[in-house]
Design an enzyme around this catalytic site. Sequence first.
Site, PDB file in Angstrom:
ATOM      1  N   HIS A 109       0.872  -1.174   0.000  1.00  0.00           N
ATOM      2  CA  HIS A 109       0.000   0.000   0.000  1.00  0.00           C
ATOM      3  C   HIS A 109       0.913   1.230   0.000  1.00  0.00           C
ATOM      4  O   HIS A 109       2.033   1.169   0.526  1.00  0.00           O
ATOM      5  CB  HIS A 109      -0.849  -0.036   1.281  1.00  0.00           C
ATOM      6  CG  HIS A 109      -1.921   1.009   1.361  1.00  0.00           C
ATOM      7  ND1 HIS A 109      -1.653   2.322   1.676  1.00  0.00           N
ATOM      8  CD2 HIS A 109      -3.255   0.918   1.195  1.00  0.00           C
ATOM      9  CE1 HIS A 109      -2.797   3.008   1.696  1.00  0.00           C
ATOM     10  NE2 HIS A 109      -3.786   2.177   1.395  1.00  0.00           N
TER      11      HIS A 109
ATOM     12  N   ASP B 259       3.390  -3.955   7.709  1.00  0.00           N
ATOM     13  CA  ASP B 259       2.132  -3.213   7.648  1.00  0.00           C
ATOM     14  C   ASP B 259       1.004  -4.223   7.895  1.00  0.00           C
ATOM     15  O   ASP B 259       0.701  -5.043   7.035  1.00  0.00           O
ATOM     16  CB  ASP B 259       2.014  -2.556   6.265  1.00  0.00           C
ATOM     17  CG  ASP B 259       0.621  -2.017   5.978  1.00  0.00           C
ATOM     18  OD1 ASP B 259      -0.233  -2.028   6.893  1.00  0.00           O
ATOM     19  OD2 ASP B 259       0.391  -1.591   4.827  1.00  0.00           O
TER      20      ASP B 259
ATOM     21  N   GLN C 232      -4.320  -4.681   7.204  1.00  0.00           N
ATOM     22  CA  GLN C 232      -5.345  -5.589   6.671  1.00  0.00           C
ATOM     23  C   GLN C 232      -5.278  -6.959   7.338  1.00  0.00           C
ATOM     24  O   GLN C 232      -6.043  -7.860   6.973  1.00  0.00           O
ATOM     25  CB  GLN C 232      -5.159  -5.771   5.155  1.00  0.00           C
ATOM     26  CG  GLN C 232      -5.304  -4.507   4.333  1.00  0.00           C
ATOM     27  CD  GLN C 232      -6.754  -4.107   4.151  1.00  0.00           C
ATOM     28  OE1 GLN C 232      -7.667  -4.891   4.370  1.00  0.00           O
ATOM     29  NE2 GLN C 232      -6.981  -2.870   3.750  1.00  0.00           N
TER      30      GLN C 232
ATOM     31  N   LYS D 256     -10.198  -0.073  10.602  1.00  0.00           N
ATOM     32  CA  LYS D 256     -10.496  -1.277   9.826  1.00  0.00           C
ATOM     33  C   LYS D 256     -10.833  -2.456  10.742  1.00  0.00           C
ATOM     34  O   LYS D 256     -11.099  -3.557  10.271  1.00  0.00           O
ATOM     35  CB  LYS D 256      -9.303  -1.649   8.945  1.00  0.00           C
ATOM     36  CG  LYS D 256      -8.982  -0.625   7.853  1.00  0.00           C
ATOM     37  CD  LYS D 256      -7.907  -1.143   6.927  1.00  0.00           C
ATOM     38  CE  LYS D 256      -7.189  -0.054   6.155  1.00  0.00           C
ATOM     39  NZ  LYS D 256      -7.991   0.599   5.130  1.00  0.00           N
TER      40      LYS D 256
ATOM     41  N   CYS E 208      -4.773   2.574  -3.639  1.00  0.00           N
ATOM     42  CA  CYS E 208      -3.511   3.074  -3.079  1.00  0.00           C
ATOM     43  C   CYS E 208      -2.382   2.071  -3.266  1.00  0.00           C
ATOM     44  O   CYS E 208      -1.534   1.895  -2.373  1.00  0.00           O
ATOM     45  CB  CYS E 208      -3.648   3.450  -1.592  1.00  0.00           C
ATOM     46  SG  CYS E 208      -4.714   4.851  -1.332  1.00  0.00           S
TER      47      CYS E 208
END
Lengths: 154, 411
Positions: free
Chosen positions: B122, B202, B205, B228, B368
């Site tokens: 991302h 990261d 998600q 999220k 993104c």
Amino acid sequence: MSLEDMYQEIILDHYRKPLNRAPSLEDEAVAVHHSNPLCGDEMDLRLRVVDDAVDAVVFDGEGCSISQAAASAMTDAVIGRDLKDALDLTEDFRRMMHGDEPARADDLKDGVAFQGVAKFPVRVKCALLGWMALKDAIETYERGASAHTVTHEE
Amino acid sequence: MAFDVPALRKEFPTLQREIDGHRLVYLDSGASSQTPRVVLDAMDRYYSWSRSNVHRGVYQLAEEATDLYEGARAKLATFLDADPRGVVFTKNATEGCNLVAYSWVRRQLGPGDALLTTVMEHHANHVPFTTAANELGFEVRHVPLTDDGQLDLDAARELVADGKVRFLAAVHVSNVLGTINDVAELAGVVREANPDAKVHIDGAQAVPHLPVSFRELDVDFYAITGHKMLGPTGIGALIARPELLESMEPFLTGGDMIRDVTLEGATWNDIPHKFEAGTPMIAEAAGLGAAVDLLTDLGMDAVREHEVDMAAGLLDAVGGIDGVTIHGPSDPALRGAAVSFAVDGVHPHDVGAMLGSKGVCVRVGHHCTKPLMRCLGLTATARASAYVYNDRDDLEPLVDGIEAAKTFFAR
């Protein structure tokens, strides 16, 4: 206003059978590349100028139905017009996309069918892409240059 | 399934809405999840009962606010199996990635060094590091993809072989492909070639959808976001090894992050406060704490089991439509329930608009991840992403909407 109302038959016709969609143009004066990062639309627009008028304009690229159809309708409305007049018509279309009544509805031809797009703010950029590419091509020509690339901000 | 989805759905006010007479089918949790009543209540309670600033207050309201804020940190630490001293609250995952880029990478890497990342990042985990590389002159290398949308670990081994890679920045779960990366193995590949290399993941998600143990992953930094994972917008966290945070200079400076300030300078507060300058997001922390409680009650193993089922359902239903191509792993066990797809001859924006008019919310665009889009030869995709409040009843409106788009935009 429903989605189906925005996508009038006239718009779908331009999307399905675009006018002046071509990857090249003989004796082109200017080629511009415009992209809209939000939706990933990419557009190449080529302009031929004779006697300070739009002699021919073609577009090519990838994009949603609104962007492709609006570019198609734009070419039909501006071919044969003086550059200054084409810029004036572009401004009329731009204002219509921001909610104004078009002052030159007849001159916009099928372009008036896009009036409803103004009610879908995220699609306004799509409808404007071809027109903004035309404006840039004319301004680039008037600057004496032959190519220009623009990325439209979200 | 270990939890009752229709009952759970009732806890989300937004999901009770209708759009033009259609039941709202929210399949865009990969962009942002919906907010349950318990999270709204937690934030409301702070504002209407304990409203005051945190830390150093010597009255009851301030103690309550501090307890809410620090309590949320403790909950998040337990949830992620991390040391609370290594939990730094940030605005979002992007800020966590920037903290790492500014306070570690920019102070450690220079000419002759290399940073390893992947082509599926991302922008949040890409731009902070490429910008640093361009300014400081270190090299950036990219792990490519296999045909099935997974990281090519053989290629990664070759990329680190010269021992120059000092830092790995990689995504845990791809927001476009849904791929669940084996980040522990990738970290192992990097450290085998350079034992001192640091690893930043990261997890934006991943944490909402999988059980994640920071200790077991054995990485150095791990960025997450609250919005999220059923939490409010405006809060995220960087999870880090405490000893690493202690060795680092602060990212932002100002109030609350200091131990002492003189006319000439300042010394830093203990971690994690050293990295939290200014009044923090107190209500949002309270909300995130409530979200963590709810996810803990549901059980992250059960959440994952539910999402494997939803991923399988999405792959079958959407992938079964004539003229639809799915991007990313075809095996539900290897992926999350974010499914990107292309409809032959119909631009993703048109697919999304048609679905939206029928109350089905999906995301369209480059998500993104422009470098990944270029890798795949695409400019945009449509993406349906499921979460705990979706069930297989949501698949029919999705499929009907895609079919309607196909018919409507047929050339």
